[in-house]
Design a protein around this motif. Structure first.
Motif, PDB file in Angstrom:
ATOM      1  N   GLU A 100       0.692  -1.155  -0.027  1.00  0.00           N
ATOM      2  CA  GLU A 100      -0.004  -0.039  -0.070  1.00  0.00           C
ATOM      3  C   GLU A 100       0.840   1.422   0.027  1.00  0.00           C
ATOM      4  OE1 GLU A 100      -1.128   0.653   4.827  1.00  0.00           O
ATOM      5  OE2 GLU A 100      -2.575  -0.491   3.441  1.00  0.00           O
ATOM      6  N   ARG A 101       1.948   1.145   0.328  1.00  0.00           N
ATOM      7  CA  ARG A 101       2.979   2.305   0.215  1.00  0.00           C
ATOM      8  C   ARG A 101       4.534   1.647  -0.390  1.00  0.00           C
ATOM      9  NH1 ARG A 101       0.953   2.132   5.388  1.00  0.00           N
ATOM     10  NH2 ARG A 101      -0.434   3.765   5.984  1.00  0.00           N
ATOM     11  N   ARG A 102       4.736   2.581  -1.082  1.00  0.00           N
ATOM     12  CA  ARG A 102       6.077   2.158  -1.956  1.00  0.00           C
ATOM     13  C   ARG A 102       6.820   3.456  -2.310  1.00  0.00           C
ATOM     14  NH1 ARG A 102       8.620  -2.025  -4.658  1.00  0.00           N
ATOM     15  NH2 ARG A 102       7.587  -3.200  -2.886  1.00  0.00           N
ATOM     16  N   VAL A 103       8.176   3.463  -1.732  1.00  0.00           N
ATOM     17  CA  VAL A 103       8.941   4.564  -2.275  1.00  0.00           C
ATOM     18  C   VAL A 103       9.687   4.186  -3.635  1.00  0.00           C
ATOM     19  CG1 VAL A 103      11.094   5.872  -1.684  1.00  0.00           C
ATOM     20  CG2 VAL A 103       9.526   5.388   0.142  1.00  0.00           C
ATOM     21  N   ILE A 104       9.506   4.826  -4.528  1.00  0.00           N
ATOM     22  CA  ILE A 104      10.497   4.448  -5.851  1.00  0.00           C
ATOM     23  C   ILE A 104      11.231   5.374  -6.306  1.00  0.00           C
ATOM     24  CG2 ILE A 104       8.542   3.180  -6.983  1.00  0.00           C
ATOM     25  CD1 ILE A 104       7.641   5.392  -8.578  1.00  0.00           C
ATOM     26  N   ASP A 105      12.255   5.438  -7.291  1.00  0.00           N
ATOM     27  CA  ASP A 105      13.152   6.236  -7.722  1.00  0.00           C
ATOM     28  C   ASP A 105      12.664   6.706  -8.959  1.00  0.00           C
ATOM     29  OD1 ASP A 105      15.418   7.297  -9.163  1.00  0.00           O
ATOM     30  OD2 ASP A 105      16.318   7.245  -7.437  1.00  0.00           O
ATOM     31  N   LEU A 106      12.253   8.020  -9.206  1.00  0.00           N
ATOM     32  CA  LEU A 106      11.695   8.867 -10.197  1.00  0.00           C
ATOM     33  C   LEU A 106      12.784   9.473 -10.766  1.00  0.00           C
ATOM     34  CD1 LEU A 106       8.061   9.266  -9.694  1.00  0.00           C
ATOM     35  CD2 LEU A 106       9.000   7.836 -11.428  1.00  0.00           C
ATOM     36  N   TYR A 107      13.727   9.102 -11.714  1.00  0.00           N
ATOM     37  CA  TYR A 107      14.612   9.935 -12.295  1.00  0.00           C
ATOM     38  C   TYR A 107      15.564  10.969 -11.078  1.00  0.00           C
ATOM     39  CZ  TYR A 107      11.371   8.651 -16.036  1.00  0.00           C
ATOM     40  OH  TYR A 107      10.484   7.995 -16.746  1.00  0.00           O
ATOM     41  N   GLY A 108      15.683  10.023  -9.882  1.00  0.00           N
ATOM     42  CA  GLY A 108      16.643  10.382  -9.137  1.00  0.00           C
ATOM     43  C   GLY A 108      15.972  11.083  -8.012  1.00  0.00           C
ATOM     44  N   GLU A 109      14.568  11.270  -7.945  1.00  0.00           N
ATOM     45  CA  GLU A 109      13.775  11.769  -6.897  1.00  0.00           C
ATOM     46  C   GLU A 109      13.093  10.711  -6.379  1.00  0.00           C
ATOM     47  OE1 GLU A 109      12.341  14.366  -4.251  1.00  0.00           O
ATOM     48  OE2 GLU A 109      13.814  15.188  -5.890  1.00  0.00           O
ATOM     49  N   MET A 184       5.281  11.341   4.744  1.00  0.00           N
ATOM     50  CA  MET A 184       6.427  11.662   4.026  1.00  0.00           C
ATOM     51  C   MET A 184       7.694  11.427   4.996  1.00  0.00           C
ATOM     52  SD  MET A 184       4.932  14.428   1.521  1.00  0.00           S
ATOM     53  CE  MET A 184       6.434  14.703   0.618  1.00  0.00           C
ATOM     54  N   ASN A 185       7.719  11.978   6.110  1.00  0.00           N
ATOM     55  CA  ASN A 185       9.088  12.041   7.043  1.00  0.00           C
ATOM     56  C   ASN A 185       9.288  10.507   7.357  1.00  0.00           C
ATOM     57  OD1 ASN A 185       9.777  14.585   7.369  1.00  0.00           O
ATOM     58  ND2 ASN A 185       8.091  15.003   8.658  1.00  0.00           N
ATOM     59  N   ALA A 186       8.176   9.757   7.549  1.00  0.00           N
ATOM     60  CA  ALA A 186       8.720   8.341   7.787  1.00  0.00           C
ATOM     61  C   ALA A 186       9.414   7.505   6.486  1.00  0.00           C
ATOM     62  CB  ALA A 186       7.378   7.447   8.128  1.00  0.00           C
ATOM     63  N   ALA A 187       8.977   8.024   5.483  1.00  0.00           N
ATOM     64  CA  ALA A 187       9.425   7.311   4.349  1.00  0.00           C
ATOM     65  C   ALA A 187      10.853   8.037   3.883  1.00  0.00           C
ATOM     66  CB  ALA A 187       8.540   7.357   3.100  1.00  0.00           C
ATOM     67  N   GLY A 188      11.261   9.234   4.456  1.00  0.00           N
ATOM     68  CA  GLY A 188      12.233   9.871   4.019  1.00  0.00           C
ATOM     69  C   GLY A 188      12.213  10.779   2.520  1.00  0.00           C
ATOM     70  N   VAL A 189      11.018  11.028   2.311  1.00  0.00           N
ATOM     71  CA  VAL A 189      10.709  11.683   0.973  1.00  0.00           C
ATOM     72  C   VAL A 189      10.351  13.002   0.807  1.00  0.00           C
ATOM     73  CG1 VAL A 189      10.403   9.361  -0.151  1.00  0.00           C
ATOM     74  CG2 VAL A 189       8.406  10.902   0.432  1.00  0.00           C
ATOM     75  N   ARG A 190      10.407  13.720  -0.337  1.00  0.00           N
ATOM     76  CA  ARG A 190       9.878  15.173  -0.415  1.00  0.00           C
ATOM     77  C   ARG A 190       9.056  14.971  -1.275  1.00  0.00           C
ATOM     78  NH1 ARG A 190      13.383  18.737  -1.619  1.00  0.00           N
ATOM     79  NH2 ARG A 190      15.256  17.389  -2.184  1.00  0.00           N
ATOM     80  N   ARG A 191       8.527  14.286  -1.844  1.00  0.00           N
ATOM     81  CA  ARG A 191       7.425  14.092  -2.785  1.00  0.00           C
ATOM     82  C   ARG A 191       6.503  12.923  -2.727  1.00  0.00           C
ATOM     83  NH1 ARG A 191       9.233  14.475  -9.176  1.00  0.00           N
ATOM     84  NH2 ARG A 191       9.739  12.546  -8.694  1.00  0.00           N
ATOM     85  N   LEU A 192       5.260  13.142  -2.835  1.00  0.00           N
ATOM     86  CA  LEU A 192       4.269  12.238  -2.772  1.00  0.00           C
ATOM     87  C   LEU A 192       3.275  12.182  -3.792  1.00  0.00           C
ATOM     88  CD1 LEU A 192       2.316  10.041  -1.056  1.00  0.00           C
ATOM     89  CD2 LEU A 192       1.490  12.253   0.101  1.00  0.00           C
TER      90      LEU A 192
END
Length: 245
Positions: A100-109, A184-192
């Protein structure tokens, strides 16, 4: 220019052949040229089991498989309407089921993707319903009911859901910003990127003192909604339905 495509909230059903036609056209003309396709939930209006002998489901599975066989991987995150899509359908469609949640690399982001219903924490009634319907033993029992009985239950839930939406304030059904920032903080990202709310938009804000962005996919009720992400940025796009008259 390479790009990755995202869609959500199509709510495909036999009652809306215009949406199905737009989806099939999108798959055949656009998705096959993408680097990847992500479906972020509520592809179907409801799902009562992989064993339902639905021509619509076979049609959709064939479109996904044709896409993946031409080199575009297809990824699927469950929504609140089709959370019981299982491995059997995924195998037929040639798509990969994601958590249900996944962090992916989108062109370096690094980008967090999800359906988005878990962000709507102000809607306590829905969150309670969501927890109950995710119980594994309850799903096991449901899938062993006769198809006719499952269809009746699904139709009843759809009716109650529609009435519930009419009775709730719009802000209750939208995301909770504090929950957005927490996840977003838990996933360590700045884009959702997410769907569910049917409010396509790009929201820029500050997260822990740094720029952050939340991108919301649109639904396919009156037009198609596609998010294209590439090395040069993101673009929310619409697709007009063809005249069915």
């Amino acid at each position: 220019m390479p790009c990755t495509l995202f869609i959500a909230d199509l709510h495909l059903s036999t009652g809306r052949p215009d949406i199905t036609a737009a989806f099939l056209r999108f798959m055949a003309e656009e998705a096959v040229h993408a680097e990847a396709l992500y479906v972020l939930g509520d592809l179907f209006e409801f799902w009562i089991g992989d064993d339902e002998p639905s021509p619509l489901h076979r049609q959709v599975a064939a479109a996904f498989r044709a896409c993946s066989e031409r080199g575009t991987p297809v990824y699927f995150i469950h929504g609140n309407r089709d959370f019981m899509v299982g491995r059997r359908f995924a195998a037929e469609a040639g798509m990969t089921l994601l958590p249900e949640r996944r962090v992916i690399d989108l062109y370096g982001e690094p980008t967090l993707i999800m359906h988005g219903d878990t962000l709507c924490t102000d809607d306590a009634g829905y969150q309670r319903y969501r927890r109950i319907t995710r119980w594994r033993w309850l799903q096991w029992l449901f899938l062993r009911l006769p198809l006719r009985r499952r269809i009746a239950i699904a139709e009843g839930i759809r009716g109650r859901s529609a009435q519930s939406k009419q009775d709730k304030m719009m802000q209750v059904m939208d995301v909770n910003q504090a929950e957005v920032e927490r996840q977003m903080n838990a996933a360590g990202v700045r884009r959702l990127i997410h769907g569910h709310t049917h409010r396509p938009a790009i929201h820029d804000f500050t997260l822990a003192g740094r720029p952050a962005r939340r991108i919301v996919l649109g639904d396919w009720y009156t037009q198609g909604s596609v998010l294209a992400v590439g090395p040069r940025g993101v673009e929310l796009q619409s697709r007009a339905f063809e005249d069915q008259s």
